[in-house]
Design an enzyme around this catalytic site. Structure first.
Site, PDB file in Angstrom:
ATOM      1  N   GLU A 221       0.870  -1.173   0.000  1.00  0.00           N
ATOM      2  CA  GLU A 221       0.000   0.000   0.000  1.00  0.00           C
ATOM      3  C   GLU A 221       0.904   1.219   0.000  1.00  0.00           C
ATOM      4  O   GLU A 221       1.465   1.582   1.030  1.00  0.00           O
ATOM      5  CB  GLU A 221      -0.910  -0.015   1.231  1.00  0.00           C
ATOM      6  CG  GLU A 221      -1.843  -1.216   1.316  1.00  0.00           C
ATOM      7  CD  GLU A 221      -2.963  -1.184   0.297  1.00  0.00           C
ATOM      8  OE1 GLU A 221      -2.953  -0.299  -0.587  1.00  0.00           O
ATOM      9  OE2 GLU A 221      -3.853  -2.046   0.371  1.00  0.00           O
ATOM     10  N   CYS A 255      -2.123   9.356   2.838  1.00  0.00           N
ATOM     11  CA  CYS A 255      -1.705   8.838   1.527  1.00  0.00           C
ATOM     12  C   CYS A 255      -2.736   9.112   0.442  1.00  0.00           C
ATOM     13  O   CYS A 255      -2.387   9.200  -0.735  1.00  0.00           O
ATOM     14  CB  CYS A 255      -1.393   7.342   1.615  1.00  0.00           C
ATOM     15  SG  CYS A 255      -2.779   6.329   2.157  1.00  0.00           S
TER      16      CYS A 255
END
Length: 479
Positions: A221, A255
Protein backbone atom coordinates in the site's frame (compact mmCIF):
# COMPACT_ATOMS: atom_id res chain seq x y z
CA UNK A 1 37.36 -12.92 22.28
CA UNK A 2 34.15 -11.56 23.84
CA UNK A 3 30.97 -13.56 23.27
CA UNK A 4 28.64 -10.83 24.55
CA UNK A 5 25.95 -10.12 21.97
CA UNK A 6 25.15 -6.60 20.78
CA UNK A 7 21.55 -5.37 21.23
CA UNK A 8 20.68 -6.00 17.58
CA UNK A 9 22.19 -9.49 17.70
CA UNK A 10 20.07 -10.25 20.76
CA UNK A 11 17.01 -8.85 19.01
CA UNK A 12 17.82 -10.89 15.90
CA UNK A 13 17.94 -14.06 17.99
CA UNK A 14 14.57 -13.21 19.51
CA UNK A 15 13.07 -12.53 16.09
CA UNK A 16 14.28 -15.91 14.83
CA UNK A 17 12.86 -17.73 17.86
CA UNK A 18 9.46 -16.08 17.51
CA UNK A 19 9.40 -16.80 13.79
CA UNK A 20 10.05 -20.51 14.43
CA UNK A 21 7.28 -20.61 17.04
CA UNK A 22 4.88 -18.94 14.65
CA UNK A 23 5.73 -21.39 11.88
CA UNK A 24 4.69 -24.26 14.16
CA UNK A 25 1.61 -22.42 15.41
CA UNK A 26 0.50 -21.57 11.88
CA UNK A 27 0.25 -25.28 11.07
CA UNK A 28 -2.07 -25.73 14.04
CA UNK A 29 -4.18 -22.68 13.16
CA UNK A 30 -4.82 -23.99 9.65
CA UNK A 31 -7.25 -26.58 11.03
CA UNK A 32 -8.72 -24.72 14.00
CA UNK A 33 -12.42 -23.87 14.21
CA UNK A 34 -13.43 -20.56 12.63
CA UNK A 35 -14.94 -19.63 15.99
CA UNK A 36 -11.42 -19.29 17.38
CA UNK A 37 -10.59 -16.66 14.74
CA UNK A 38 -13.77 -14.82 15.71
CA UNK A 39 -12.83 -14.96 19.40
CA UNK A 40 -9.48 -13.29 18.67
CA UNK A 41 -11.21 -10.53 16.71
CA UNK A 42 -13.85 -9.98 19.39
CA UNK A 43 -11.13 -9.71 22.04
CA UNK A 44 -9.35 -7.12 19.88
CA UNK A 45 -12.60 -5.20 19.40
CA UNK A 46 -13.28 -5.15 23.14
CA UNK A 47 -9.76 -3.91 23.92
CA UNK A 48 -10.06 -1.04 21.45
CA UNK A 49 -13.47 -0.05 22.76
CA UNK A 50 -12.22 -0.03 26.35
CA UNK A 51 -8.98 1.83 25.60
CA UNK A 52 -10.05 4.73 23.41
CA UNK A 53 -8.57 7.32 25.77
CA UNK A 54 -5.10 5.69 25.90
CA UNK A 55 -5.14 5.44 22.09
CA UNK A 56 -6.05 9.12 21.80
CA UNK A 57 -3.37 10.12 24.30
CA UNK A 58 -0.63 8.10 22.60
CA UNK A 59 -1.33 9.56 19.16
CA UNK A 60 -1.58 13.09 20.59
CA UNK A 61 1.85 12.66 22.18
CA UNK A 62 3.25 11.61 18.79
CA UNK A 63 1.94 14.53 16.71
CA UNK A 64 -0.81 16.38 18.57
CA UNK A 65 -3.65 14.78 16.68
CA UNK A 66 -7.02 15.96 18.06
CA UNK A 67 -8.97 13.33 20.01
CA UNK A 68 -12.04 13.53 17.76
CA UNK A 69 -9.83 13.17 14.70
CA UNK A 70 -8.28 10.07 16.31
CA UNK A 71 -11.77 8.65 16.73
CA UNK A 72 -12.69 9.40 13.11
CA UNK A 73 -9.50 8.27 11.39
CA UNK A 74 -7.90 5.72 13.73
CA UNK A 75 -10.40 4.03 16.04
CA UNK A 76 -13.61 4.07 13.98
CA UNK A 77 -12.03 2.47 10.87
CA UNK A 78 -10.52 -0.33 12.98
CA UNK A 79 -13.79 -1.06 14.79
CA UNK A 80 -15.67 -0.96 11.48
CA UNK A 81 -13.19 -3.40 9.95
CA UNK A 82 -13.56 -5.82 12.88
CA UNK A 83 -17.37 -5.66 12.93
CA UNK A 84 -17.62 -6.08 9.16
CA UNK A 85 -15.23 -9.03 9.26
CA UNK A 86 -17.07 -10.76 12.10
CA UNK A 87 -20.35 -10.31 10.26
CA UNK A 88 -19.05 -11.98 7.09
CA UNK A 89 -16.33 -14.34 8.34
CA UNK A 90 -18.39 -17.54 8.13
CA UNK A 91 -19.33 -16.87 4.51
CA UNK A 92 -15.82 -15.80 3.52
CA UNK A 93 -14.27 -19.00 4.84
CA UNK A 94 -16.76 -21.41 3.29
CA UNK A 95 -15.48 -23.39 0.29
CA UNK A 96 -16.77 -21.80 -2.89
CA UNK A 97 -18.29 -24.26 -5.38
CA UNK A 98 -17.43 -23.84 -9.05
CA UNK A 99 -19.26 -25.19 -12.08
CA UNK A 100 -17.66 -27.87 -14.24
CA UNK A 101 -17.58 -27.54 -18.05
CA UNK A 102 -18.71 -30.50 -20.17
CA UNK A 103 -15.08 -31.49 -20.71
CA UNK A 104 -14.87 -32.01 -16.92
CA UNK A 105 -18.14 -33.92 -16.70
CA UNK A 106 -18.21 -36.19 -13.66
CA UNK A 107 -15.97 -33.97 -11.51
CA UNK A 108 -16.91 -31.69 -8.64
CA UNK A 109 -14.74 -28.71 -7.71
CA UNK A 110 -14.49 -25.95 -5.18
CA UNK A 111 -12.07 -23.30 -3.92
CA UNK A 112 -10.83 -23.61 -0.36
CA UNK A 113 -9.50 -20.46 1.29
CA UNK A 114 -6.52 -21.35 3.44
CA UNK A 115 -4.22 -19.10 5.51
CA UNK A 116 -0.91 -18.22 3.92
CA UNK A 117 0.98 -18.91 7.16
CA UNK A 118 3.37 -16.55 8.94
CA UNK A 119 2.77 -12.95 7.89
CA UNK A 120 4.74 -9.75 8.40
CA UNK A 121 2.93 -6.41 8.68
CA UNK A 122 5.08 -3.27 8.46
CA UNK A 123 3.00 -0.25 9.40
CA UNK A 124 3.57 3.49 8.73
CA UNK A 125 3.53 6.49 11.06
CA UNK A 126 0.84 8.70 9.55
CA UNK A 127 -2.11 6.67 10.87
CA UNK A 128 -0.08 4.59 13.29
CA UNK A 129 -2.95 2.70 14.94
CA UNK A 130 -5.35 2.30 12.00
CA UNK A 131 -2.77 1.16 9.46
CA UNK A 132 -1.21 -1.34 11.86
CA UNK A 133 -4.35 -2.92 13.31
CA UNK A 134 -6.50 -2.84 10.15
CA UNK A 135 -4.24 -5.32 8.30
CA UNK A 136 -3.90 -7.35 11.51
CA UNK A 137 -7.67 -7.86 11.49
CA UNK A 138 -7.52 -9.26 7.94
CA UNK A 139 -4.56 -11.49 8.74
CA UNK A 140 -6.23 -12.98 11.82
CA UNK A 141 -9.51 -13.43 9.96
CA UNK A 142 -7.67 -15.48 7.36
CA UNK A 143 -6.12 -17.66 10.09
CA UNK A 144 -2.50 -16.50 10.01
CA UNK A 145 0.13 -15.84 12.63
CA UNK A 146 1.54 -12.31 12.52
CA UNK A 147 4.70 -10.39 13.25
CA UNK A 148 3.83 -6.70 13.46
CA UNK A 149 6.39 -3.91 13.02
CA UNK A 150 4.95 -0.47 13.94
CA UNK A 151 6.71 2.73 12.98
CA UNK A 152 9.56 4.03 15.12
CA UNK A 153 8.48 7.60 14.23
CA UNK A 154 5.41 7.34 16.48
CA UNK A 155 6.94 5.72 19.57
CA UNK A 156 4.05 6.30 21.96
CA UNK A 157 1.53 4.62 19.66
CA UNK A 158 3.96 1.82 18.87
CA UNK A 159 4.45 1.16 22.58
CA UNK A 160 0.67 1.08 23.09
CA UNK A 161 0.28 -1.42 20.22
CA UNK A 162 2.97 -3.59 21.81
CA UNK A 163 1.11 -3.50 25.13
CA UNK A 164 -2.21 -4.32 23.47
CA UNK A 165 -0.85 -7.29 21.53
CA UNK A 166 0.94 -8.60 24.62
CA UNK A 167 -2.32 -8.54 26.57
CA UNK A 168 -4.39 -10.22 23.86
CA UNK A 169 -2.20 -12.79 22.11
CA UNK A 170 0.47 -15.38 22.71
CA UNK A 171 3.71 -14.51 20.92
CA UNK A 172 3.36 -17.56 18.70
CA UNK A 173 0.11 -16.00 17.43
CA UNK A 174 0.97 -12.28 17.20
CA UNK A 175 4.16 -10.52 18.24
CA UNK A 176 5.22 -6.89 17.97
CA UNK A 177 8.83 -5.91 17.28
CA UNK A 178 9.49 -2.21 17.78
CA UNK A 179 12.60 -0.42 16.62
CA UNK A 180 14.17 1.32 13.67
CA UNK A 181 15.31 0.28 10.22
CA UNK A 182 17.70 -2.33 11.64
CA UNK A 183 14.73 -4.28 13.04
CA UNK A 184 12.95 -4.16 9.68
CA UNK A 185 16.12 -5.40 7.98
CA UNK A 186 16.34 -8.37 10.33
CA UNK A 187 12.69 -9.22 9.78
CA UNK A 188 13.02 -9.04 6.00
CA UNK A 189 15.74 -11.71 6.06
CA UNK A 190 13.14 -14.31 7.08
CA UNK A 191 10.99 -16.38 4.69
CA UNK A 192 7.59 -15.01 5.60
CA UNK A 193 4.59 -16.39 3.74
CA UNK A 194 3.21 -12.90 3.08
CA UNK A 195 4.36 -9.32 3.68
CA UNK A 196 1.92 -6.43 4.03
CA UNK A 197 3.65 -3.06 3.81
CA UNK A 198 2.23 0.45 3.94
CA UNK A 199 4.58 3.31 3.10
CA UNK A 200 6.36 5.11 0.29
CA UNK A 201 7.07 3.72 -3.20
CA UNK A 202 10.83 3.99 -2.59
CA UNK A 203 10.69 1.77 0.50
CA UNK A 204 8.15 -0.45 -1.22
CA UNK A 205 10.82 -1.34 -3.77
CA UNK A 206 13.14 -2.39 -0.95
CA UNK A 207 10.41 -4.58 0.54
CA UNK A 208 9.70 -6.19 -2.81
CA UNK A 209 13.38 -6.97 -3.40
CA UNK A 210 13.66 -8.62 0.00
CA UNK A 211 10.47 -10.59 -0.60
CA UNK A 212 11.81 -11.80 -3.94
CA UNK A 213 14.66 -13.61 -2.17
CA UNK A 214 12.09 -15.98 -0.65
CA UNK A 215 9.41 -15.71 -3.36
CA UNK A 216 7.17 -14.21 -0.69
CA UNK A 217 3.90 -12.66 -1.83
CA UNK A 218 3.37 -8.99 -1.00
CA UNK A 219 0.68 -6.40 -0.54
CA UNK A 220 2.18 -2.95 -0.99
CA UNK A 221 0.00 0.00 0.00
CA UNK A 222 2.01 2.94 -1.31
CA UNK A 223 1.16 6.50 -2.28
CA UNK A 224 1.71 9.01 -5.02
CA UNK A 225 0.38 12.34 -6.20
CA UNK A 226 -3.42 12.00 -6.08
CA UNK A 227 -5.02 14.78 -8.17
CA UNK A 228 -8.33 16.54 -7.67
CA UNK A 229 -9.89 17.69 -10.94
CA UNK A 230 -12.42 20.53 -10.89
CA UNK A 231 -14.30 21.78 -13.96
CA UNK A 232 -16.60 24.76 -14.46
CA UNK A 233 -19.73 22.70 -13.74
CA UNK A 234 -18.64 22.13 -10.13
CA UNK A 235 -20.38 23.44 -7.03
CA UNK A 236 -17.25 25.27 -5.92
CA UNK A 237 -18.25 25.82 -2.29
CA UNK A 238 -19.08 22.14 -1.84
CA UNK A 239 -15.85 21.03 -3.52
CA UNK A 240 -13.80 23.48 -1.42
CA UNK A 241 -15.26 22.14 1.84
CA UNK A 242 -14.55 18.54 0.89
CA UNK A 243 -11.03 19.20 -0.39
CA UNK A 244 -10.17 21.31 2.66
CA UNK A 245 -11.11 18.42 4.93
CA UNK A 246 -9.50 15.70 2.80
CA UNK A 247 -6.27 17.65 2.39
CA UNK A 248 -5.64 19.15 5.83
CA UNK A 249 -6.98 16.47 8.16
CA UNK A 250 -4.03 14.74 9.86
CA UNK A 251 -2.01 17.80 8.80
CA UNK A 252 -1.98 16.55 5.23
CA UNK A 253 -0.10 13.40 6.20
CA UNK A 254 -2.57 11.13 4.43
CA UNK A 255 -1.70 8.84 1.53
CA UNK A 256 -5.07 9.47 -0.18
CA UNK A 257 -5.14 13.24 0.46
CA UNK A 258 -5.59 15.40 -2.65
CA UNK A 259 -1.97 16.13 -3.53
CA UNK A 260 -2.73 18.93 -5.97
CA UNK A 261 -5.74 20.54 -7.67
CA UNK A 262 -6.24 20.77 -11.42
CA UNK A 263 -8.94 23.37 -12.03
CA UNK A 264 -10.48 24.93 -15.12
CA UNK A 265 -9.02 28.43 -15.40
CA UNK A 266 -12.41 30.16 -15.57
CA UNK A 267 -13.32 29.14 -11.99
CA UNK A 268 -9.90 29.03 -10.32
CA UNK A 269 -10.12 32.36 -8.47
CA UNK A 270 -13.60 31.69 -7.12
CA UNK A 271 -12.59 28.23 -5.91
CA UNK A 272 -9.52 29.61 -4.15
CA UNK A 273 -11.68 32.02 -2.17
CA UNK A 274 -14.05 29.22 -1.14
CA UNK A 275 -11.10 26.99 -0.22
CA UNK A 276 -9.48 29.57 2.06
CA UNK A 277 -12.81 30.14 3.80
CA UNK A 278 -13.42 26.41 4.25
CA UNK A 279 -9.94 25.78 5.71
CA UNK A 280 -10.38 28.59 8.23
CA UNK A 281 -13.85 27.42 9.19
CA UNK A 282 -12.76 23.82 9.74
CA UNK A 283 -9.35 24.21 11.34
CA UNK A 284 -9.47 27.69 12.92
CA UNK A 285 -13.15 28.21 13.71
CA UNK A 286 -12.38 30.33 16.79
CA UNK A 287 -10.12 32.63 14.72
CA UNK A 288 -7.25 32.31 17.19
CA UNK A 289 -4.72 31.07 14.67
CA UNK A 290 -3.93 27.60 13.35
CA UNK A 291 -1.04 27.32 15.80
CA UNK A 292 -3.51 27.70 18.69
CA UNK A 293 -6.31 25.62 17.22
CA UNK A 294 -7.14 22.32 18.90
CA UNK A 295 -8.45 20.99 15.58
CA UNK A 296 -5.15 21.01 13.71
CA UNK A 297 -2.49 18.30 14.08
CA UNK A 298 1.29 18.66 13.65
CA UNK A 299 4.02 17.32 11.41
CA UNK A 300 5.29 14.05 12.86
CA UNK A 301 8.93 15.09 13.40
CA UNK A 302 11.68 17.58 12.59
CA UNK A 303 12.87 15.69 9.54
CA UNK A 304 9.51 15.86 7.81
CA UNK A 305 9.00 19.46 8.96
CA UNK A 306 12.23 20.44 7.22
CA UNK A 307 11.31 18.49 4.09
CA UNK A 308 7.91 20.17 3.72
CA UNK A 309 9.29 23.61 4.55
CA UNK A 310 11.86 23.18 1.79
CA UNK A 311 9.11 22.21 -0.68
CA UNK A 312 7.34 25.49 0.05
CA UNK A 313 10.52 27.55 -0.27
CA UNK A 314 11.45 25.82 -3.54
CA UNK A 315 8.02 26.47 -5.04
CA UNK A 316 8.12 30.16 -4.08
CA UNK A 317 11.62 30.55 -5.50
CA UNK A 318 10.37 29.11 -8.79
CA UNK A 319 7.52 31.59 -9.10
CA UNK A 320 4.63 30.18 -7.07
CA UNK A 321 2.23 32.56 -5.35
CA UNK A 322 1.33 32.00 -1.70
CA UNK A 323 -2.38 32.69 -1.26
CA UNK A 324 -2.66 30.99 2.12
CA UNK A 325 0.01 30.14 4.63
CA UNK A 326 2.38 31.87 6.95
CA UNK A 327 5.15 31.44 9.43
CA UNK A 328 6.16 27.90 10.35
CA UNK A 329 7.39 27.02 13.84
CA UNK A 330 10.22 24.52 13.86
CA UNK A 331 10.12 24.00 17.62
CA UNK A 332 6.52 22.77 17.34
CA UNK A 333 6.78 21.05 13.94
CA UNK A 334 4.01 23.46 12.93
CA UNK A 335 3.28 24.42 9.34
CA UNK A 336 -0.01 26.24 8.71
CA UNK A 337 -2.37 25.20 5.91
CA UNK A 338 -0.59 26.38 2.79
CA UNK A 339 -2.14 26.96 -0.63
CA UNK A 340 -0.02 27.79 -3.68
CA UNK A 341 -0.98 28.98 -7.17
CA UNK A 342 1.04 29.58 -10.35
CA UNK A 343 3.23 26.65 -9.39
CA UNK A 344 5.95 25.69 -11.86
CA UNK A 345 5.94 22.12 -13.14
CA UNK A 346 9.65 22.08 -12.27
CA UNK A 347 8.99 22.81 -8.60
CA UNK A 348 9.65 19.83 -6.33
CA UNK A 349 6.15 20.19 -4.91
CA UNK A 350 4.79 19.09 -8.31
CA UNK A 351 7.24 16.23 -8.71
CA UNK A 352 7.14 14.35 -5.40
CA UNK A 353 4.37 13.35 -3.03
CA UNK A 354 3.87 16.23 -0.59
CA UNK A 355 2.52 14.35 2.43
CA UNK A 356 1.93 17.56 4.35
CA UNK A 357 -0.34 20.63 4.61
CA UNK A 358 0.56 22.14 1.24
CA UNK A 359 -1.88 22.27 -1.68
CA UNK A 360 -0.71 23.46 -5.13
CA UNK A 361 -3.42 24.65 -7.53
CA UNK A 362 -2.76 24.32 -11.25
CA UNK A 363 -5.12 25.58 -13.97
CA UNK A 364 -6.09 24.02 -17.30
CA UNK A 365 -8.13 25.18 -20.32
CA UNK A 366 -9.83 21.93 -21.31
CA UNK A 367 -10.24 18.52 -19.74
CA UNK A 368 -7.86 16.87 -22.20
CA UNK A 369 -5.04 19.04 -20.84
CA UNK A 370 -5.78 17.88 -17.30
CA UNK A 371 -5.85 14.23 -18.35
CA UNK A 372 -2.57 14.58 -20.26
CA UNK A 373 -0.92 16.10 -17.20
CA UNK A 374 -2.09 13.26 -14.93
CA UNK A 375 -0.97 10.61 -17.40
CA UNK A 376 2.50 12.16 -17.58
CA UNK A 377 3.06 11.10 -13.96
CA UNK A 378 3.13 7.70 -12.20
CA UNK A 379 -0.32 6.24 -11.52
CA UNK A 380 -1.77 7.78 -8.36
CA UNK A 381 -3.33 6.02 -5.38
CA UNK A 382 -6.57 7.97 -5.87
CA UNK A 383 -8.12 10.42 -8.31
CA UNK A 384 -10.90 12.87 -7.45
CA UNK A 385 -13.29 14.48 -9.93
CA UNK A 386 -15.58 17.32 -8.89
CA UNK A 387 -18.20 18.28 -11.44
CA UNK A 388 -21.57 17.58 -13.03
CA UNK A 389 -20.44 16.83 -16.61
CA UNK A 390 -21.16 13.15 -17.28
CA UNK A 391 -18.98 13.33 -20.39
CA UNK A 392 -16.01 14.60 -18.37
CA UNK A 393 -16.59 11.95 -15.72
CA UNK A 394 -16.66 9.20 -18.35
CA UNK A 395 -13.57 10.57 -20.09
CA UNK A 396 -11.58 10.74 -16.86
CA UNK A 397 -12.61 7.24 -15.78
CA UNK A 398 -11.69 5.73 -19.16
CA UNK A 399 -8.56 7.77 -19.90
CA UNK A 400 -6.68 7.61 -16.59
CA UNK A 401 -5.48 4.85 -14.28
CA UNK A 402 -5.48 5.10 -10.49
CA UNK A 403 -6.00 2.95 -7.43
CA UNK A 404 -9.45 4.44 -6.85
CA UNK A 405 -11.73 7.22 -8.05
CA UNK A 406 -14.09 9.39 -6.01
CA UNK A 407 -16.61 11.63 -7.73
CA UNK A 408 -17.63 14.82 -5.92
CA UNK A 409 -15.76 13.80 -2.78
CA UNK A 410 -12.32 12.69 -1.64
CA UNK A 411 -10.69 10.27 0.82
CA UNK A 412 -14.10 8.79 1.70
CA UNK A 413 -13.59 5.56 -0.24
CA UNK A 414 -10.99 4.40 2.30
CA UNK A 415 -13.72 3.68 4.84
CA UNK A 416 -16.09 1.82 2.51
CA UNK A 417 -15.94 -1.80 3.76
CA UNK A 418 -17.05 -3.35 0.46
CA UNK A 419 -14.56 -1.52 -1.75
CA UNK A 420 -11.02 -2.79 -2.34
CA UNK A 421 -8.37 -0.33 -1.22
CA UNK A 422 -5.00 -0.16 -2.92
CA UNK A 423 -2.97 1.33 -5.71
CA UNK A 424 -1.68 0.35 -9.11
CA UNK A 425 1.99 0.04 -10.09
CA UNK A 426 3.85 2.91 -8.39
CA UNK A 427 0.99 3.50 -5.94
CA UNK A 428 0.69 -0.10 -4.82
CA UNK A 429 0.28 -3.81 -5.46
CA UNK A 430 -2.68 -5.77 -4.12
CA UNK A 431 -5.80 -4.69 -2.26
CA UNK A 432 -7.01 -4.56 1.32
CA UNK A 433 -10.11 -4.01 3.51
CA UNK A 434 -13.03 -6.36 4.05
CA UNK A 435 -13.22 -9.36 1.74
CA UNK A 436 -10.27 -8.03 -0.24
CA UNK A 437 -8.11 -7.85 2.89
CA UNK A 438 -9.14 -11.40 3.81
CA UNK A 439 -8.10 -12.52 0.32
CA UNK A 440 -4.74 -10.72 0.57
CA UNK A 441 -3.80 -13.03 3.46
CA UNK A 442 -5.41 -16.17 1.99
CA UNK A 443 -4.41 -18.74 -0.59
CA UNK A 444 -7.14 -19.75 -3.02
CA UNK A 445 -6.64 -23.51 -3.12
CA UNK A 446 -8.58 -25.23 -5.90
CA UNK A 447 -9.87 -28.71 -5.08
CA UNK A 448 -11.11 -31.14 -7.77
CA UNK A 449 -12.76 -34.47 -7.02
CA UNK A 450 -12.97 -37.05 -9.82
CA UNK A 451 -15.31 -40.02 -10.05
CA UNK A 452 -13.93 -43.56 -9.95
CA UNK A 453 -14.15 -45.57 -13.17
CA UNK A 454 -14.91 -44.21 -16.62
CA UNK A 455 -14.10 -40.50 -16.95
CA UNK A 456 -14.00 -37.96 -19.74
CA UNK A 457 -10.24 -37.61 -19.42
CA UNK A 458 -9.70 -41.35 -19.97
CA UNK A 459 -11.05 -40.99 -23.53
CA UNK A 460 -7.88 -39.11 -24.53
CA UNK A 461 -5.32 -41.36 -22.84
CA UNK A 462 -2.64 -42.81 -25.18
CA UNK A 463 -2.10 -44.64 -27.41
CA UNK A 464 -3.11 -41.78 -29.69
CA UNK A 465 -5.06 -43.75 -32.31
CA UNK A 466 -7.74 -42.47 -34.66
CA UNK A 467 -10.47 -42.78 -32.04
CA UNK A 468 -8.54 -40.59 -29.61
CA UNK A 469 -7.80 -38.07 -32.33
CA UNK A 470 -11.50 -37.83 -33.18
CA UNK A 471 -12.36 -37.19 -29.52
CA UNK A 472 -9.68 -34.48 -29.36
CA UNK A 473 -11.01 -32.89 -32.54
CA UNK A 474 -14.53 -32.79 -31.07
CA UNK A 475 -13.26 -31.23 -27.82
CA UNK A 476 -11.30 -28.58 -29.68
CA UNK A 477 -14.19 -27.74 -31.99
CA UNK A 478 -17.13 -27.71 -29.58
CA UNK A 479 -15.83 -27.47 -26.03
Amino acid sequence: MSTVKTPIETYSSSIGEVFSKQQKQSLHMRSENIKQRARRLKALQLWVEKNQKPIQDAIYKDFKKPATEVNITEIYPVLTEIKHTLQHLNNWTKPAKVDAPISMMGTTSYIQYEPKGVCLIIAPWNFPFNLAIGPLVSALAAGNTVVLKPSEMTPHTSELIDTMVGELFKEEEVRVFNGGIEVSQELLKLPFDHIFFTGSPSVGKVIMKAAAEHLTSVTLELGGKSPAIIDQSTNLKDAAEKIAWGKFINNGQTCVAPDYVLIQNTVADAFAEHLIGAVKQQFDSKKQGFDISTDYARIVNQKHFNRINELIKDALEKGAELIMGGEAKADENFIPPTVLTSVSDKAAVMEEEIFGPVLPIRTYENIDDAIEFINSKPKPLALYYFGKHSSNKKLILNSTSSGAVCINDCVLHFNHPNLPFGGVNNSGIGKSHGWHGFMAFSNEKPVLKQRVGLTTSKTVYPPYNNRVQQVVNLLMKYF
